[in-house]
Design a protein around this motif. Structure first.
Motif, mmCIF file in Angstrom:
data_model
loop_
_atom_site.group_PDB
_atom_site.id
_atom_site.type_symbol
_atom_site.label_atom_id
_atom_site.label_comp_id
_atom_site.label_asym_id
_atom_site.label_seq_id
_atom_site.Cartn_x
_atom_site.Cartn_y
_atom_site.Cartn_z
ATOM 1 N N MET A 76 79.288 83.331 75.534
ATOM 2 C CA MET A 76 78.470 82.196 75.953
ATOM 3 C C MET A 76 76.980 82.492 75.852
ATOM 4 S SD MET A 76 80.665 80.622 79.120
ATOM 5 C CE MET A 76 79.425 79.371 79.474
ATOM 6 N N SER A 77 76.610 83.743 75.982
ATOM 7 C CA SER A 77 75.184 84.092 75.870
ATOM 8 C C SER A 77 74.676 83.947 74.434
ATOM 9 C CB SER A 77 74.928 85.501 76.403
ATOM 10 O OG SER A 77 75.465 86.475 75.537
ATOM 11 N N HIS A 78 75.590 83.740 73.484
ATOM 12 C CA HIS A 78 75.213 83.541 72.084
ATOM 13 C C HIS A 78 75.325 82.081 71.648
ATOM 14 C CE1 HIS A 78 75.692 87.901 72.057
ATOM 15 N NE2 HIS A 78 74.902 87.875 71.018
ATOM 16 N N LEU A 79 75.525 81.175 72.601
ATOM 17 C CA LEU A 79 75.636 79.761 72.272
ATOM 18 C C LEU A 79 74.327 79.036 72.547
ATOM 19 C CD1 LEU A 79 79.122 78.841 73.800
ATOM 20 C CD2 LEU A 79 78.573 79.524 71.448
ATOM 21 N N ASP A 80 74.039 78.036 71.725
ATOM 22 C CA ASP A 80 72.873 77.188 71.947
ATOM 23 C C ASP A 80 73.097 76.315 73.179
ATOM 24 O OD1 ASP A 80 71.489 78.157 69.790
ATOM 25 O OD2 ASP A 80 71.585 76.302 68.614
ATOM 26 N N PRO A 81 72.011 75.919 73.833
ATOM 27 C CA PRO A 81 72.127 74.992 74.962
ATOM 28 C C PRO A 81 72.431 73.582 74.454
ATOM 29 C CG PRO A 81 69.829 75.494 74.525
ATOM 30 C CD PRO A 81 70.638 76.358 73.613
ATOM 31 N N PRO A 82 72.695 72.641 75.370
ATOM 32 C CA PRO A 82 72.947 71.260 74.953
ATOM 33 C C PRO A 82 71.810 70.756 74.060
ATOM 34 C CG PRO A 82 73.314 71.505 77.301
ATOM 35 C CD PRO A 82 72.719 72.798 76.815
#
Length: 144
Positions: free
Chosen positions: A15-21
């Motif tokens: 999750m720390s490698h995912l873009d925000p909304p």
């Protein structure tokens, strides 16, 4: 040694490698590679994160996954509960099946307080805190 399960660690790392909304959805294989998480394991856990409202899945050619909420609004407790419920807490530090407030083992009071402190820390610590920590350390880590 007591610790959260590897499942929670993998979920936090991914999750720390995912873009925000509003950002760019990432393909799961790319997330797994960047986060150093086994793809098959991540693919199995991602539906749990989506169901918990922490990750959003976008279908289509430009689809993938991204955070459902800003990282400062996602706590580590939420992530842990999404992928492993509350199993990490355990009822008895000594592993006794009969341990409870009514019939306490010698470690019961200590473990009850420790669990409350751990839960409080996980409730206060956000995914944004993890991302910021990793960015601070990045200058000290050798490149991949």
């Amino acid at each position: 040694m007591l610790s959260l399960a590897k499942t929670t660690g993998y979920a936090i790392e991914a999750m720390s490698h995912l873009d925000p909304p509003g950002g760019q959805p990432a393909r799961l294989r790319n997330v797994a590679r960047r986060a150093h998480v086994p793809y098959a394991y991540l693919a199995k856990r991602m539906p749990e994160l989506v169901a918990a409202g922490l990750v959003r899945s976008v279908r289509g050619k430009r689809g993938g996954v991204l955070l459902a909420r800003p990282p400062q609004e996602i706590t580590l407790l939420e992530i842990s509960e999404a992928v492993e419920a509350r199993r990490w807490l355990g009822q008895c530090l000594l592993g006794l099946t009969t341990c409870s407030d009514e019939r306490a083992c010698p470690a019961h009071a200590f473990w009850k307080e420790a669990r409350a402190q751990i839960e409080s820390l996980l409730r206060r610590t956000t995914l944004a805190d993890v991302i910021a920590h990793e960015r601070r350390l990045a200058g000290f880590l050798p490149p991949d």
